[in-house]
Design an enzyme around this catalytic site. Structure first.
Site, mmCIF file in Angstrom:
data_model
loop_
_atom_site.group_PDB
_atom_site.id
_atom_site.type_symbol
_atom_site.label_atom_id
_atom_site.label_comp_id
_atom_site.label_asym_id
_atom_site.label_seq_id
_atom_site.Cartn_x
_atom_site.Cartn_y
_atom_site.Cartn_z
ATOM 1 C CB SER A 159 -0.915 -0.026 1.228
ATOM 2 O OG SER A 159 -1.880 0.994 1.169
ATOM 3 C CG ASN A 160 -0.365 4.824 -1.074
ATOM 4 O OD1 ASN A 160 -0.962 5.625 -0.385
ATOM 5 N ND2 ASN A 160 -0.936 4.221 -2.114
ATOM 6 N N PRO A 161 1.310 5.425 2.206
ATOM 7 C CG PRO A 161 3.192 6.583 2.901
ATOM 8 C CD PRO A 161 2.591 5.945 1.716
ATOM 9 C CB ALA A 212 -2.582 7.531 -2.807
#
Ligand code: CTP
Length: 221
Positions: free
Chosen positions: A26-28, A94
């Site tokens: 995933s991403n933050p 995102a």
């Protein structure tokens, strides 16, 4: 005659691409920018459907619909289903650019983990939906870049057939994923450029919705 209420579709937050039920890439992204935009759009009197990836930010009151999704495929389905009836899509999610080639439906035991994971690209949601864009429908994309921000953003504006791209520099803490403030340059298809100074995301969101309302729907709010 009754006034047309703007129907707005917003995506927010990250996506998670699972390897197995307990592991993912995933991403933050906090989801804050997209959720602030949804709140500002509700305050503007728009009918807002929010499609949101896993995030902790509380969702605003007054949404027409809130759809919680996990993966990029789920986000694509949810947006695709609703896209044709929206006047504007604000794609602030995102979305992960890659997903594991295969998914194992049970927890893989440590001893059996394959440390060479193969990834495949996810669907470019904005680019795919933009091919279905109808006249009078507006697409807003985001470009969070670490360098050469304006050039990369302009490239996305053209490649994804957008009406406006919201570009910002992400480096260090300022304007980064976890920051509650941001600065933004809006680059429109007609070459108009508007710069929004570093400020709280709620304030930036309010400004953005005001600008879009005037520019696309000819209504000052
Ligand atoms: N986006 C999308 N689907 C993806 C990836 C991105 O719809 N699979 C959207 C994002 O929501 C954003 C815009 O495309 O509005 C630009 O996303 P960004 O991650 O900045 O760029 P990419 O197109 O992924 O290209 P790159 O990572 O090379 O900068």
């Amino acid at each position: 005659m009754t006034e047309h209420v703007v129907r707005c579709l917003i995506s927010a937050g990250p996506t998670r691409e699972h390897l197995d039920p307990v592991r993912y890439i995933s991403n933050p992204s906090s989801g804050k920018m997209g959720v602030s935009l949804a709140a500002a759009a509700v305050r503007a009197g728009w009918k807002v459907s929010l499609v949101v990836g896993p995030c902790e930010v509380p969702l605003p009151e007054g949404l027409e619909e809130a759809v919680r999704v996990t993966s990029s495929d789920e986000m694509y389905s949810a947006l695709s289903e609703r896209f044709d009836s929206a006047d504007i899509l604000i794609m602030s999610a995102a979305v992960s650019d890659m997903k594991p080639q295969s998914y194992v439906p049970h927890k893989v035991k440590k001893a059996d983990i394959d440390f060479c994971v193969h990834f495949v690209p996810t669907v470019d949601i904005l680019k795919t939906l933009s091919k279905r864009k109808a006249q009078g429908q507006f697409l807003v994309g985001f470009a969070a870049e670490t360098d050469d921000v304006l050039n990369y953003a302009k490239k996305k504006l053209a490649e994804k057939n957008l009406d406006v791209v919201a570009a910002n520099k992400v480096c260090g803490k300022r304007g980064g994923f976890g920051d509650s403030s941001n600065e933004m340059t809006l680059i429109f298809k007609d070459s108009d450029v508007k710069f929004l100074e570093y400020a709280k995301k709620d304030y930036i969101a309010e400004k953005m919705i005001g600008i879009f309302s005037e520019k696309f729907f000819h209504k000052k709010i």
